[in-house]
Motif scaffolding. Structure first.
Motif, PDB file in Angstrom:
ATOM      1  N   THR A 188       0.860  -1.175   0.000  1.00  0.00           N
ATOM      2  CA  THR A 188       0.000   0.000   0.000  1.00  0.00           C
ATOM      3  C   THR A 188       0.897   1.226   0.000  1.00  0.00           C
ATOM      4  O   THR A 188       1.736   1.391   0.899  1.00  0.00           O
ATOM      5  CB  THR A 188      -0.920   0.023   1.227  1.00  0.00           C
ATOM      6  N   ILE A 189       0.743   2.073  -1.009  1.00  0.00           N
ATOM      7  CA  ILE A 189       1.563   3.276  -1.145  1.00  0.00           C
ATOM      8  C   ILE A 189       0.639   4.478  -1.025  1.00  0.00           C
ATOM      9  O   ILE A 189      -0.302   4.632  -1.799  1.00  0.00           O
ATOM     10  CB  ILE A 189       2.294   3.305  -2.503  1.00  0.00           C
ATOM     11  N   THR A 244      -3.734  10.482  -2.267  1.00  0.00           N
ATOM     12  CA  THR A 244      -3.653   9.346  -3.189  1.00  0.00           C
ATOM     13  C   THR A 244      -3.174   8.103  -2.460  1.00  0.00           C
ATOM     14  O   THR A 244      -2.197   8.156  -1.713  1.00  0.00           O
ATOM     15  CB  THR A 244      -2.682   9.652  -4.357  1.00  0.00           C
ATOM     16  N   THR A 245      -3.871   6.992  -2.696  1.00  0.00           N
ATOM     17  CA  THR A 245      -3.465   5.698  -2.148  1.00  0.00           C
ATOM     18  C   THR A 245      -3.534   4.655  -3.252  1.00  0.00           C
ATOM     19  O   THR A 245      -4.543   4.550  -3.958  1.00  0.00           O
ATOM     20  CB  THR A 245      -4.373   5.265  -0.982  1.00  0.00           C
ATOM     21  N   ALA A 267      -4.399  -3.544  -9.891  1.00  0.00           N
ATOM     22  CA  ALA A 267      -4.085  -2.652  -8.790  1.00  0.00           C
ATOM     23  C   ALA A 267      -5.277  -1.746  -8.529  1.00  0.00           C
ATOM     24  O   ALA A 267      -6.276  -1.763  -9.258  1.00  0.00           O
ATOM     25  CB  ALA A 267      -2.842  -1.832  -9.122  1.00  0.00           C
ATOM     26  N   GLU A 268      -5.185  -0.948  -7.463  1.00  0.00           N
ATOM     27  CA  GLU A 268      -6.219   0.026  -7.137  1.00  0.00           C
ATOM     28  C   GLU A 268      -5.565   1.377  -6.877  1.00  0.00           C
ATOM     29  O   GLU A 268      -4.496   1.450  -6.263  1.00  0.00           O
ATOM     30  CB  GLU A 268      -7.002  -0.388  -5.886  1.00  0.00           C
ATOM     31  N   VAL A 269      -6.214   2.437  -7.342  1.00  0.00           N
ATOM     32  CA  VAL A 269      -5.810   3.794  -7.018  1.00  0.00           C
ATOM     33  C   VAL A 269      -7.033   4.522  -6.481  1.00  0.00           C
ATOM     34  O   VAL A 269      -8.039   4.661  -7.199  1.00  0.00           O
ATOM     35  CB  VAL A 269      -5.226   4.531  -8.242  1.00  0.00           C
ATOM     36  N   ASN A 270      -6.949   4.919  -5.204  1.00  0.00           N
ATOM     37  CA  ASN A 270      -8.088   5.563  -4.522  1.00  0.00           C
ATOM     38  C   ASN A 270      -9.368   4.740  -4.670  1.00  0.00           C
ATOM     39  O   ASN A 270     -10.460   5.263  -4.922  1.00  0.00           O
ATOM     40  CB  ASN A 270      -8.299   6.978  -5.048  1.00  0.00           C
ATOM     41  N   GLY A 271      -9.228   3.414  -4.537  1.00  0.00           N
ATOM     42  CA  GLY A 271     -10.370   2.505  -4.558  1.00  0.00           C
ATOM     43  C   GLY A 271     -10.841   2.091  -5.930  1.00  0.00           C
ATOM     44  O   GLY A 271     -11.689   1.202  -6.058  1.00  0.00           O
ATOM     45  N   GLU A 272     -10.289   2.712  -6.981  1.00  0.00           N
ATOM     46  CA  GLU A 272     -10.692   2.372  -8.344  1.00  0.00           C
ATOM     47  C   GLU A 272      -9.739   1.344  -8.936  1.00  0.00           C
ATOM     48  O   GLU A 272      -8.515   1.515  -8.881  1.00  0.00           O
ATOM     49  CB  GLU A 272     -10.698   3.619  -9.228  1.00  0.00           C
TER      50      GLU A 272
END
Length: 414
Positions: A96-97, A103-104, A114-119
């Motif tokens: 988890t970055i 931004t996560t 992968a996921e970026v901000n839940g997407e």
């Protein structure tokens, strides 16, 4: 003056050699660099344990996929870089970055999902583990977290981040960061080079600086400035596999103190100062990202706080793969330096982060420059010569000095 470093986060017989790394202030944009990269590698000190995925190797390096040209960065160096924080879930092999609350990203080793901000998103490349570290796609990290990445083709390095927290890492082909064993990481050869119709037989040792078990040290005779010691004694005392004589010193005084000439840095501490000296300096950081710099650039380079070791000698022999000797610019005043032949020692850097240490008999400085170019050096400089010239390898002399020496560059393999 002693100063502690700051801001730390590294043709007869054969066995192979290749080309170099060093230093330039010209940086390439990320997209262009991914197309034209070469190879190389080693880099910074480990980040906090939360960023480490497995047992950390000695060095960090940006890895390149030879087929795609895509780059991968070790996740552990990202902690604290431009506000990034890393969390590692060992049971799920998941990273988890996060960059504050903005931004996560969640990435899984071996998966392009992968996921970026839940997407959910699909990565062009999957994260992977190699040589004790987990690597993530640099293009993804750079674009997702607005992390600047500047490529220095001449130095074989990548500069990540901005401001005081920036990191400079070597880059290397994927697979090259693993330990190859001392027999492949350090290679000794006796070779013959032809220069202007004359043949020179040399002793040559080539060291892969990116191998995690390879370490460098600028060692002082008796561990004290001004003393002298046999090169073999100095090497054995530090359990060195390789040792070569270093910079010039006052060998002919009857005084007990025999002053070395030039900057000397060991373990990040300035052991010998040489203000105003223009001669070339060999430097390296904790990951053995090595370069040759002019003497006038030393203070700025040392102030950056990442210099692990340095040794000043000169003159410069090879610049960016071409013979380049300018003794006047480096402050040498004896005209015989260009015309006189004798025992010589030199070091060179290849484009793929190998260090070449070489001794030759009877060569002039211009001839030595041509020899180093033929040996594969992309950057090279002269070391002290004459009776000081010596090269030690694996418990014995390849070239025995005619006198005790003041300092040396040594290579260990641990």
């Amino acid at each position: 003056m002693i100063r502690t470093r700051t801001n730390r986060t590294t043709s007869t017989s054969t066995r192979a050699i290749t080309p170099l790394c060093t230093f330039t202030k010209r940086l390439l944009p990320l997209g262009l660099a991914l197309v034209c990269l070469i190879s190389a590698g080693s880099s910074l000190a480990p980040a906090p344990a939360s960023a480490a995925v497995t047992a950390a190797p000695a060095k960090n390096v940006v890895l390149l996929d030879a087929a795609s040209g895509h780059a991968f960065v070790p996740s552990r160096v990202l902690t604290g870089l431009d506000g990034l924080q890393i969390q590692w879930d060992a049971s799920r092999q998941r990273l988890t970055i996060a960059q504050g609350e903005a931004t996560t990203a969640i990435l899984q080793v071996g998966s392009a999902k992968a996921e970026v901000n839940g997407e959910p998103i699909t990565l062009a490349d999957s994260p992977f583990t190699e040589a004790g570290a987990t690597y993530v796609p640099l293009q993804f990290i750079s674009s997702t977290f607005q992390l600047p990445a500047e490529w220095d083709k001449t130095a074989g390095s990548v500069r990540l981040g901005q401001g005081d927290a920036r990191l400079t890492l070597p880059y290397a082909n994927r697979g090259a960061a693993s330990s190859t064993g001392a027999g492949k990481a350090i290679i000794s050869e006796r070779k013959t080079y032809k220069v202007g119709g004359r043949s020179f037989t040399v002793q040559q040792v080539t060291i892969s600086l990116m191998d995690p078990k390879v370490h460098l040290m600028v060692a002082l005779a008796g561990d004290t400035v001004g003393k002298v010691e046999e090169l073999s004694s100095l090497a054995k005392r530090h359990k060195a596999v390789v040792a070569v004589n270093g910079t010039f010193f006052n060998a002919y005084t009857n005084d007990a103190y025999k002053a070395p000439y030039g900057y000397i840095v060991n373990g990040g501490e300035l052991k010998m100062k040489a203000s105003g000296d223009k001669r070339t300096i060999f430097t390296y950081d904790s990951n053995l990202l090595a370069r040759l710099i002019p003497g006038a650039d030393f203070n700025e380079a040392f102030a950056a706080g990442t210099m692990e070791g340095a040794l000043q000698a000169g003159p410069r022999l090879v610049v960016n793969g071409k013979v380049s000797v300018d003794v006047k610019a480096e402050g040498f005043k004896d005209p015989k330096i260009l015309t006189g032949g004798g025992a010589r020692s030199a070091l060179g850097l290849t484009r793929d982060h190998k260090l070449i240490l070489l001794t030759s008999g009877g060569a002039t400085i211009p001839q030595l420059a041509e020899i180093m170019k033929q040996a594969g050096a992309y950057q090279a400089m002269n070391l002290d010569g004459g009776a000081s010239s010596g090269l030690y390898y694996n418990g014995k002399y390849l070239t025995q000095p005619g006198r005790k020496i003041s300092n040396a560059l040594i290579v260990t393999y641990q």
